[in-house]
Design a protein around this motif. Sequence first.
Motif, PDB file in Angstrom:
ATOM      1  N   HIS A 131       0.763  -1.115  -0.041  1.00 62.42           N
ATOM      2  CA  HIS A 131      -0.067  -0.005  -0.117  1.00 62.42           C
ATOM      3  C   HIS A 131       0.801   1.327  -0.107  1.00 62.42           C
ATOM      4  O   HIS A 131       2.137   1.319   0.478  1.00 62.42           O
ATOM      5  CB  HIS A 131      -0.993   0.037   1.378  1.00 62.42           C
TER       6      HIS A 131
ATOM      7  N   GLN B 150       7.208  -4.611  11.518  1.00 56.98           N
ATOM      8  CA  GLN B 150       6.598  -3.682  12.499  1.00 56.98           C
ATOM      9  C   GLN B 150       6.832  -4.394  13.631  1.00 56.98           C
ATOM     10  O   GLN B 150       5.878  -3.757  14.757  1.00 56.98           O
ATOM     11  CB  GLN B 150       5.101  -3.441  11.871  1.00 56.98           C
TER      12      GLN B 150
ATOM     13  N   GLU C 147      -5.117   1.320   2.942  1.00 58.26           N
ATOM     14  CA  GLU C 147      -4.764   0.090   4.159  1.00 58.26           C
ATOM     15  C   GLU C 147      -4.703   0.440   5.245  1.00 58.26           C
ATOM     16  O   GLU C 147      -5.248  -0.587   6.032  1.00 58.26           O
ATOM     17  CB  GLU C 147      -3.418  -0.373   3.653  1.00 58.26           C
ATOM     18  N   GLU C 148      -4.135   1.679   5.676  1.00 55.82           N
ATOM     19  CA  GLU C 148      -4.190   1.964   6.995  1.00 55.82           C
ATOM     20  C   GLU C 148      -5.729   2.077   7.543  1.00 55.82           C
ATOM     21  O   GLU C 148      -6.105   2.094   8.773  1.00 55.82           O
ATOM     22  CB  GLU C 148      -3.392   3.067   7.469  1.00 55.82           C
TER      23      GLU C 148
ATOM     24  N   HIS D  24      -2.810  -6.822   7.121  1.00 53.48           N
ATOM     25  CA  HIS D  24      -2.080  -6.597   5.910  1.00 53.48           C
ATOM     26  C   HIS D  24      -2.987  -6.717   4.510  1.00 53.48           C
ATOM     27  O   HIS D  24      -4.000  -7.332   4.591  1.00 53.48           O
ATOM     28  CB  HIS D  24      -0.719  -7.198   5.701  1.00 53.48           C
TER      29      HIS D  24
ATOM     30  N   ASP E 117       6.620   1.641   5.769  1.00 50.68           N
ATOM     31  CA  ASP E 117       5.417   1.128   6.025  1.00 50.68           C
ATOM     32  C   ASP E 117       4.581   1.044   4.510  1.00 50.68           C
ATOM     33  O   ASP E 117       4.264   2.246   4.519  1.00 50.68           O
ATOM     34  CB  ASP E 117       4.551   1.408   7.129  1.00 50.68           C
ATOM     35  N   GLY E 118       4.489  -0.142   3.989  1.00 51.99           N
ATOM     36  CA  GLY E 118       3.493  -0.042   2.931  1.00 51.99           C
ATOM     37  C   GLY E 118       4.606   0.257   1.482  1.00 51.99           C
ATOM     38  O   GLY E 118       4.814  -0.469   0.733  1.00 51.99           O
TER      39      GLY E 118
ATOM     40  N   HIS F 297       6.793  -6.625   3.425  1.00 53.12           N
ATOM     41  CA  HIS F 297       6.516  -5.608   3.985  1.00 53.12           C
ATOM     42  C   HIS F 297       7.615  -5.725   5.247  1.00 53.12           C
ATOM     43  O   HIS F 297       8.278  -6.597   5.263  1.00 53.12           O
ATOM     44  CB  HIS F 297       4.919  -6.022   4.586  1.00 53.12           C
TER      45      HIS F 297
HETATM   46 ZN   LIG Z   1       1.595  -1.672   6.198  1.00 55.21          ZN
END
Ligand SMILES: [Zn+2]
Length: 394
Positions: A75, A179, A120-121, A341, A86-87, A176
């Motif tokens: 994303h 995290q 996505e978030e 995800h 992130d993404g 990805h």
């Molecule tokens: Zn993400």
Amino acid sequence: MKRLMSNLHEIGEIGKTEEGYNRIEFSREYFRAAETFLDKLKKLGLKAWIDEVGNVIGEKAGRYPELPYIIIGSHLDTVKNGGLYDGNLGVMCALECMELLAENETVTDHTIRIAAFNAEEGLRLGGTFGSIAVFGTGNIEKENNLEELPEVGLTMENIRNSKWEENKIGAYLELHIEQGDQLFKKGKTIGIVNGIVGIERYRIKINGESNHGGTTSMESRKDAVKTAGELITYMYSLCEKYPHPFVFTIGDIKISPACYNVIPEYAELFVEIRDMKRENIYSFIADIKEFSKRYKDTETEFIHVLEKYPYVLDENIRNIIEKVCIKNNISYMELSSGAGHDAMCVPEDKPAVMIFVPSENGISHNKMEFTSESDIEMGTLTMFETLLEMDKQI
Ligand SMILES: [Zn+2]
């Protein structure tokens, strides 16, 4: 690598501020990044477009058009004040795979679709909105906040028009950042993700009786907070029974009437449990329900708010990733994802897999997010070779 890192910064830094990286879904910054990415896909000679819900899609025709697509991507939207990786990293590694295919003049058997998903978030519309629209999975009316649709200029029609033909979905591969801190702590470069944990949310409501906090003896109280406190202690001790990735969070506590001198008549706990094993979640809930029955002065009610099943990632392609790591002498471990995800939106009868690369100190959703260039390089190599192998095997 130079090209990948330059793409990562060029697109990732759209929306960068002092506080962090901001490409919130449907924002001007998001669409600027989407347009920039679209240009890159077109320059590579791909058929490319932005669909009606804001996903950027590119397509490289395969040798056999009757075969379903292999989909790679992640994303492009961020949380508020998120990080660079992130993404964005997953999208840029997918782009690098497309660059390498073009450079080597490789024609795959399957058509490859590259996707940079929107929302996505899910800050406004609920998580993985863009990928749910494309894959047509889940109950978008129930799980996403569709009352926000007009706010972002969309209708249900736009969602329907974005859906891909189900029989054209072949397999999905996403890289990805982890995290979490497992790869970083163990010094491994690649995480082969076996699944995405399921989520259950409950609101636990405890009803007692309010009374004077000075004149009512301790024995004659019907104190909702006392029950809540003991329940909280019990729940935390119960967690020790279940190994990682089982996690339990009380995200909020409400008390009423909330005064110094009034015994609380009401307490409410906002509880979330995540695990790969549904039976663990169910037995945890059953245990606390049973435990709560011992409090006769108060009444405890469990309101079920959300259930998302664990999503298992494809074992055959996980084996391919493992072989690629062994062949290239890259350190790896198997793990599960505690975060949701786009991959979990792929219909469950189609193979989906994820490759994780380390997040330094396990930090994400924060401008301090960091993944080293050498880990990115190994991640991309793993992704690219896995893609070529998937093309042969699925
Ligand atoms: Zn993400």
